[in-house]
Design an enzyme around this catalytic site. Sequence first.
Site, mmCIF file in Angstrom:
data_model
loop_
_atom_site.group_PDB
_atom_site.id
_atom_site.type_symbol
_atom_site.label_atom_id
_atom_site.label_comp_id
_atom_site.label_asym_id
_atom_site.label_seq_id
_atom_site.Cartn_x
_atom_site.Cartn_y
_atom_site.Cartn_z
ATOM 1 N N ILE A 1 -45.260 28.207 -40.045
ATOM 2 C CA ILE A 1 -44.209 28.917 -40.262
ATOM 3 C C ILE A 1 -43.188 29.237 -39.091
ATOM 4 C CG2 ILE A 1 -44.826 30.227 -42.318
ATOM 5 C CD1 ILE A 1 -45.753 32.331 -39.938
ATOM 6 N N TYR B 1 -38.433 33.364 -43.088
ATOM 7 C CA TYR B 1 -39.651 33.088 -42.708
ATOM 8 C C TYR B 1 -40.332 34.359 -41.677
ATOM 9 C CZ TYR B 1 -39.359 28.283 -44.194
ATOM 10 O OH TYR B 1 -39.155 27.063 -44.793
ATOM 11 N N GLU B 2 -41.397 34.270 -41.784
ATOM 12 C CA GLU B 2 -42.111 35.286 -41.105
ATOM 13 C C GLU B 2 -41.881 35.332 -39.486
ATOM 14 O OE1 GLU B 2 -46.601 35.273 -40.541
ATOM 15 O OE2 GLU B 2 -46.550 37.042 -41.385
ATOM 16 N N SER B 3 -41.455 34.244 -39.059
ATOM 17 C CA SER B 3 -41.350 33.858 -37.436
ATOM 18 C C SER B 3 -39.516 34.387 -37.082
ATOM 19 C CB SER B 3 -41.110 32.451 -37.155
ATOM 20 O OG SER B 3 -40.419 31.690 -38.173
ATOM 21 N N GLY C 1 -48.944 39.152 -41.299
ATOM 22 C CA GLY C 1 -47.688 39.944 -42.232
ATOM 23 C C GLY C 1 -47.866 40.226 -43.757
#
Lengths: 311, 311, 262, 262
Positions: free
Chosen positions: C74, C58-60, C138
């Site tokens: 997310i 995940y982007e996090s 992103g």
Amino acid sequence: MARSKLATMRDAIAEHVNDGDTVALEGFTHLIPVAAGHELIRQRRQRLTIVRMTPDIVFDQLVAAGVATKMIFSFTGNSSVGSLHAIRRAIEHGDPRPLEIEEYSHYGLLGRYIAGASHLPFYPVRSYAGGDLPARNPNIRTVTSPFPAANGGTEEVYAVPPLHPDVAIVHAQRADRAGNVQAWGILGPQQEVAFAARRTVAVVEEVADDEVIRSDPNRTTIPGLAVDAVVECPRGAHPSFVQGYYDRDNEFYRSWPDISRDPDALREWLREWVYDLPDHDAYLAKLGPGYFDRLRPVPAMSTPVDYGSAL
Amino acid sequence: MARSKLATMRDAIAEHVNDGDTVALEGFTHLIPVAAGHELIRQRRQRLTIVRMTPDIVFDQLVAAGVATKMIFSFTGNSSVGSLHAIRRAIEHGDPRPLEIEEYSHYGLLGRYIAGASHLPFYPVRSYAGGDLPARNPNIRTVTSPFPAANGGTEEVYAVPPLHPDVAIVHAQRADRAGNVQAWGILGPQQEVAFAARRTVAVVEEVADDEVIRSDPNRTTIPGLAVDAVVECPRGAHPSFVQGYYDRDNEFYRSWPDISRDPDALREWLREWVYDLPDHDAYLAKLGPGYFDRLRPVPAMSTPVDYGSAL
Amino acid sequence: MTATSEPNLTGCTPSELLTVVSARCLRGRRRVFAGIGLPTLAVALAQATTEPGIEQVYESGVTGAHPPRLPQTIADAPLATGAECILGMHALFGYVLQGGRIDVGFLGGAQIDRWGSLNSTVIGDYAQPTVRLPGSGGAAEVMANAAEVFVVLRRHTPTSLVETLDFCTSPAPLRARRANPNVGTTGRGVTTVVTNLGVLTAADDGELTLSAVHPGVEVADVTAATGWPLRLAPEVAVTEPPTRAELEPLRERIDPTRVYLR
Amino acid sequence: MTATSEPNLTGCTPSELLTVVSARCLRGRRRVFAGIGLPTLAVALAQATTEPGIEQVYESGVTGAHPPRLPQTIADAPLATGAECILGMHALFGYVLQGGRIDVGFLGGAQIDRWGSLNSTVIGDYAQPTVRLPGSGGAAEVMANAAEVFVVLRRHTPTSLVETLDFCTSPAPLRARRANPNVGTTGRGVTTVVTNLGVLTAADDGELTLSAVHPGVEVADVTAATGWPLRLAPEVAVTEPPTRAELEPLRERIDPTRVYLR
């Protein structure tokens, strides 16, 4: 003994944020310093450049309140539940006043923080080639590598300049009085922005005893040497969340587009929930007892680790 | 289910390290993968380029055993207790064979790891101007910033190219079978080198249950997606230390210069402690029961934190 | 959009179809960077069926998530609870994404062009937009660095599949190379677009071509709903309808309360 | 070195003198980057006397150390036990050190020149050295980025304070600017050298000049022991002998087993 950096939210904002400052309020969905944003509104700061990778509700409120004249960001939205209408009105129609924007992708803005924190003249990233953003943002340039490409030719990448916010405001689970901040869960760019900023205000759910912090030094994400003020403000990240303390108030997020769409409703919301309240304690009292019950986490404790050494 | 990456030390080294490879063995005083280094010697790897910010005893042994023909490093020494004589003999006199060196400062070599991990053509650093190292290392160059200096002029910084070791070997307290590595205490450049390398071998004090790892995801310094093999090798960092498991064997460090100074004594040490032993278990058995008693830490447990979320 | 351009589905909804088709496209892939919504479900379905070893990032910064409930964003709290790893943003964007560790990135957008560039920034002019959209986040990084990119579109219309983007947020690697040949590119860009009408696949030259239509959809419906003259793949297949083995885990275990299967 | 060039100390050892003088130089400084040995003791003594607020940072990433016993290396286990923070190396070298957060860095070296550049790489020729030394480590970074640098030398000799370095490992900012004026420099470089004979202080132009001699040491002893024509500061003081208030905490609490006070 390190001096105590404890301050009230009012004093921390009054001391560290001046009109015209560049102020970064970071936190990636998790740990958003909302109460600090409200205090900026309450103290009627003006002409701020506000910075955040992911502007969401609190930035919609800052823009609606006229606190900001410029926004630096990489993704602006209210997650998947609708638009930030105050920001959209300002960008689309200059209504009620224009909002200058300076836009990056996530890694680009993160790179600005890293360059700022590292005292580098630029940070290189492999994004942007062929896109329309560099033409709109003169801070996105190319740099030529001093090493040849794999094919022997010249290699370029894009680069962004350092960002040094006057103030970074971050939220975390806990800190000691000297400003050693501990956070867990999703970390966002808080360490980077704290080091990039000239001054850093850490808002925490609780001020912890020195022994608690020192029992787990790898948990410290921002050391005291990079922190100027520590504000204890429980539930100060609402409606965002704090891992292990309270969950995200998704109902509030879902309710926001209807408020934000109507400038009168938004003004009224700001009056009722910010201007007419002296501080975040009053905000919590107004939410009412038991409000956070449905957001209470089911505990999931970490397994302790041993930091021992031999005598 | 993620597949298990568990392997014996023998198999992990046999599978992942080939003659002629560039092999980084990292760990900053803490968590040095010594047992893995011994296995490289035991398997008689040849023509390796060995990489480490702080070459110490295990690199002296690798050089003495003729495993390495080149060393990339930023500080080579046996802390404050004397020289690494095998390395010195090789550099000063080419004895018994030359050792090519490629030298950086700490941040320069770290920058090579970061550039490698980040797939950047170079990493910028503010060191080196006016020093003699750039003339000796063509990998240290200048890059011109695309942004003007504060005085309006041109700004340059130095730059190093990416390093992609064929293999990175790191030591840590624990990992799960999928290769999620957890370490605490002094972290060194292990995360950076693991991401920079083509293959990564994680040596751990213990393989932990999934539940232990997942109870504290921020403790994971290297995720499974960057790890190819997990080797359980208790006390595999001796004579260096593992926070909370065993302390540094300072007596061993102090005894090393006398061994290392005498090529015959060093050869004999390698025969006795490496070649003639089948594996690290035999090394521990040879140290004898009770050897680690004086290195046993006084426990200092971390305060658990809550990762809970609402249902 | 006309009624004839809706797929004729028996026994499954459009969301289920999109998810099942996306999950099939994940065969043979290992490390997937997916946002919240249908991509999350597609990854979970692929894990539950043919690709148990898929690792989702995940982007996090969360990798190896084991959320006790379906996440809403997310970066939602349950993604952290019980995860195998939470990386800092520098490691996530620098080492995992730009470092080339992602096999498939999922992206969305308001507009996509025939070469797979995406717009998620504005409709209209950048300085005075008709609609201000969220921006890149992103997305530009995923496009530049993932080995390939999948796009899932709930509505296949000529205003979303366009000849010319109003703004190019996430340039296809092809476009990046044309704009600046000295900037190295890594991946193939968008290789697969799954829409409510069919599947577009990148040809060898990178152009998105129609490779499959869903049951009940005519090729002409898809070309009419596409804003550029849509090339057809050498063979245009008809999507195999979702099987019980695909629908059961999706409905019963992955999204039983139909959060994203709306 | 002749006998007359040793300080005439009553009631303290040379190590104690070096530590006390170094601690005095820390007045008004806050964030100190110190290695192990006499600098560690000097920081601890300053904290115990005039500068309780000093924050010490170690190269290994530890800040706010509270070691249960005296550490043996800059990355020793007790430095981690009970510390306030352990940073990763990227944060330590990038954000703390290069980021300009360090007021004073302590460095050592085999050779120092009159402008405060240091050699810790080789004696002799680089390619075929007479003695191979450890190399830079973080020394080049400390020199380039700390606001000022202190050097503590146990033995003041013409072979360690030299006219020309065999190798410049850690160039003084002055030298860096001369070599490449386009590379920005941050700090002042070496401002203070404490030796067993006296104290050298950087003049306005950066040249190290003799500003104090220890009790019993003649100025001529120091100039004779220095490898370049040593300039004198406008006033050359005589070091105030260590006081009981300085020696007591040093001996009784900071290094009672005399690990570094040898």
